[in-house]
Design a protein around this motif. Sequence first.
Motif, PDB file in Angstrom:
ATOM      1  N   ILE A  66       0.898  -1.143  -0.013  1.00  0.00           N
ATOM      2  CA  ILE A  66      -0.031   0.074   0.006  1.00  0.00           C
ATOM      3  C   ILE A  66       0.725   1.311  -0.109  1.00  0.00           C
ATOM      4  O   ILE A  66       2.183   1.079   0.542  1.00  0.00           O
ATOM      5  N   SER A  67       0.550   2.368  -0.570  1.00  0.00           N
ATOM      6  CA  SER A  67       1.096   3.492  -0.689  1.00  0.00           C
ATOM      7  C   SER A  67       1.329   4.354   0.465  1.00  0.00           C
ATOM      8  O   SER A  67       0.218   4.244   1.395  1.00  0.00           O
ATOM      9  N   GLN A  68       2.331   4.825   0.811  1.00  0.00           N
ATOM     10  CA  GLN A  68       2.338   5.790   2.067  1.00  0.00           C
ATOM     11  C   GLN A  68       1.050   6.698   2.321  1.00  0.00           C
ATOM     12  O   GLN A  68       0.676   6.734   3.397  1.00  0.00           O
ATOM     13  N   ALA A  69       0.939   7.274   1.182  1.00  0.00           N
ATOM     14  CA  ALA A  69      -0.243   8.208   1.130  1.00  0.00           C
ATOM     15  C   ALA A  69      -1.551   7.755   1.270  1.00  0.00           C
ATOM     16  O   ALA A  69      -2.556   8.331   2.312  1.00  0.00           O
ATOM     17  N   THR A  70      -1.844   6.652   0.783  1.00  0.00           N
ATOM     18  CA  THR A  70      -3.047   5.898   1.086  1.00  0.00           C
ATOM     19  C   THR A  70      -3.047   5.231   2.441  1.00  0.00           C
ATOM     20  O   THR A  70      -4.397   5.301   3.224  1.00  0.00           O
ATOM     21  N   LEU A  71      -2.091   4.815   3.005  1.00  0.00           N
ATOM     22  CA  LEU A  71      -1.864   4.476   4.396  1.00  0.00           C
ATOM     23  C   LEU A  71      -2.166   5.568   5.416  1.00  0.00           C
ATOM     24  O   LEU A  71      -2.834   5.306   6.398  1.00  0.00           O
ATOM     25  N   GLU A  72      -1.863   6.705   5.233  1.00  0.00           N
ATOM     26  CA  GLU A  72      -2.345   7.737   5.893  1.00  0.00           C
ATOM     27  C   GLU A  72      -3.832   7.925   5.945  1.00  0.00           C
ATOM     28  O   GLU A  72      -4.258   8.495   6.978  1.00  0.00           O
ATOM     29  N   LEU A  73      -4.342   7.796   5.011  1.00  0.00           N
ATOM     30  CA  LEU A  73      -5.801   7.756   4.874  1.00  0.00           C
ATOM     31  C   LEU A  73      -6.472   6.738   5.625  1.00  0.00           C
ATOM     32  O   LEU A  73      -7.738   7.060   6.238  1.00  0.00           O
ATOM     33  N   VAL A  74      -5.868   5.541   6.026  1.00  0.00           N
ATOM     34  CA  VAL A  74      -6.522   4.533   6.452  1.00  0.00           C
ATOM     35  C   VAL A  74      -6.619   4.925   7.970  1.00  0.00           C
ATOM     36  O   VAL A  74      -7.695   4.792   8.841  1.00  0.00           O
ATOM     37  N   HIS A  75      -5.899   5.800   8.528  1.00  0.00           N
ATOM     38  CA  HIS A  75      -5.755   6.138  10.000  1.00  0.00           C
ATOM     39  C   HIS A  75      -6.749   7.493  10.304  1.00  0.00           C
ATOM     40  O   HIS A  75      -6.278   8.016  11.406  1.00  0.00           O
ATOM     41  N   VAL A  76      -7.270   7.885   9.325  1.00  0.00           N
ATOM     42  CA  VAL A  76      -8.104   9.291   9.541  1.00  0.00           C
ATOM     43  C   VAL A  76      -9.077   9.063  10.465  1.00  0.00           C
ATOM     44  O   VAL A  76     -10.104   8.032  10.157  1.00  0.00           O
ATOM     45  N   PRO A  77      -9.126   9.976  11.693  1.00  0.00           N
ATOM     46  CA  PRO A  77     -10.229   9.586  12.397  1.00  0.00           C
ATOM     47  C   PRO A  77     -11.500   9.748  11.942  1.00  0.00           C
ATOM     48  O   PRO A  77     -11.850  10.771  11.077  1.00  0.00           O
ATOM     49  N   GLY A  78     -12.418   9.161  12.294  1.00  0.00           N
ATOM     50  CA  GLY A  78     -13.926   9.371  11.695  1.00  0.00           C
ATOM     51  C   GLY A  78     -14.097   8.506  10.504  1.00  0.00           C
ATOM     52  O   GLY A  78     -15.206   8.357  10.168  1.00  0.00           O
TER      53      GLY A  78
END
Length: 697
Positions: A66-78
């Motif tokens: 998984i790309s780093q940028a997409t991984l950041e979205l996985v952890h978006v609260p809510g």
Amino acid sequence: MGICQSVCSTQSRSRGRTLTRLLAATFVVTAARGLAQTPDSTPRGSASSSDQVIVTGDHNTDATEISQATLELVHVPGSLGDPLSAVFSLPGVVSAGGDNGVPAVRGSGPTDNLYRVDSLPVPYIFHSYDIGGSVFNDNILKSFSLYASGYGPAYANVTGGVFDIALRDPKNQPLTATLDLSFLRSGIFLESAITEHSAAYLSARKSNLASFNQKGSSSGDVVIERPPRDNDYQFRYVWNVADNQQITLGATGATDSLGLNVEQGAQVAAEYPWLTGDTRSDTRYNNQTLAWDFTESSGPRLRVAVGHSTYNSDGSFGAGYFYNESLTRDSGIVQYDSELNPSHTIHLTAEVVRNQHGAKYDEPLYVCNEFDPDCRDTLRGYVVADQSLTETGSTLALSDTWRLGPALSFDVGGQFHKNSYTGEHFVNPRTALTWAVAEHSTVTLKAGTYNRFPNLNTILPGVGNPHLRSSRADHFSAGFRQDLGHGWSWNVDGYYKKFWDLPLALSASQPDASLLYTNDVAGRAYGLDLMLDKKPTGLWYGWIAFSIGKSTRTDEQTGAVSNYYLDTPFILNAVANYQWRPWISVGARVTVRSGAADTPIIGVEENTDFPGHVAPVFGTPYSTRLPMSERLDARIQWTFRTRFPSSLTLDVINVLNRHNVDYQQLDYTSSKVGESPILKKYGGFGLLPMLSYRVTF
């Protein structure tokens, strides 16, 4: 099909006027109560990166990660671990329908979007009753890119936003299994090598929401007769034929269903009396794909992919009324990229999409669109039919990335698109300029022309106008980006969209009323998106996304101009995630946005279609605005590094329990003719904790 625009379709205008939105809204109220009480590089085919206004994914050299940028979205609260749901925290994106809606991008409508997975179009990517959750397991996503406007010629039959999703390849490893358990859903993910040069994975998930909303649960004289159910699956097999060749076989699918009983005294039955009784809705799709990729490390890239998908949406309501919409789609695409010399890279796309639409229905016929704040007074009787429509869209796109120097590149190209049903053909020029004005500063300019096939309900004979033309749009945008160092950057994008040949719903009193719809709506949208971004170079990362904009529509027959029903002048999202301990991460998201555009109700009158019932008297469409919406979401995740890696995550939606108003309507059961109207307000989720557990064997 008439009601499928305003009452049945999941893609029609929201405001609580669609059958699926009715089901979803009723379920959300009950679900929120029940859960709250529980303890708790550039995608292929794009001209260049300058086409990508909002980038939330990149292309790693390792196609299995998984790309780093997409991984950041996985952890978006809510977002409940769903990177596609996190799109609502990005600039320029609003939800068409409150907490449980679909995205609308930069003043365009939700049906103007294009959803593509691995280069091929898919019917939908979000579940209907799943708190906005997507149909994809986050384990399989490689990258996700949103093109908000000004994208290149590779994307056809779209005037809104493009959601381009790339799934990762399976890892060549011993068999592993990942289990997901939460209040929201349960799932299993299997991944394994098949041979030395091939591997596969399989994901299957099922919603748990029915466990918290048993048969017989009620809210406002609406009873859940069939608890909400949804599931989805994804399969992918990859065979590395050679170092530079790969064959991929994939399959995806999803289903959504819910059934209610609308009692005689219910609010919605007073508004639409024919809805009284049992109501159900079922939506499902299945998709199969086969692709061949040829890639040279320093040479051309070629992708050939074909796909087949089926989609069905059906339901029944009231005294024997029903609808069924079906779609069988066969698609094929060829994408070729080649660097001719250091100054020129050619991008070629050829695509054919054949759609076979079917429609069976026995239902009220409503003829309305966004100029109608309420479809109630557009009833044209009742229709019964069984018909089909076949249309084929053919696209040939060519562009050249022309590097004029180390700091300046120019993407110039165009698209030829033809539709067999309307007999139209379009030549859509598109261009983009990227200029590195300084070492860490870049200016982009983009422009293009776009077209989209009409919605089925507006063009199908008997309920629409078969001679309706495709809708059109021009996009213009200008942006500036600056890297500040240490993971910090900021960018600003200004945009202007012009729409024309949109469908106008004709009233029964107009001379050409028998046409039902004509291409007499124009519109425009303009605004500014600003984003301050901090990459995870240290213990934390996050961003602040700020958008201001305006979107209007014009009735070209009368010259009347009104706000678009999704016009949202102001949106602010702030997201932050912090690695508090090596095994604990915490995060928060704050969302503040303008209230939804609303039409004032200035009186109460008799309902001429249904004697004994009342109806609202409306003022100027969408001339007022509901109160501002504010929401705080939080997330905490514990990671356990034992023999079997696992994690426990607590998401809390609407931490402050803000009672935001999504829409309001007349209280049909209490309001009286000749008296001041009594209004009912409807909101989204209250305080909603969600616990989930993941373990890998």
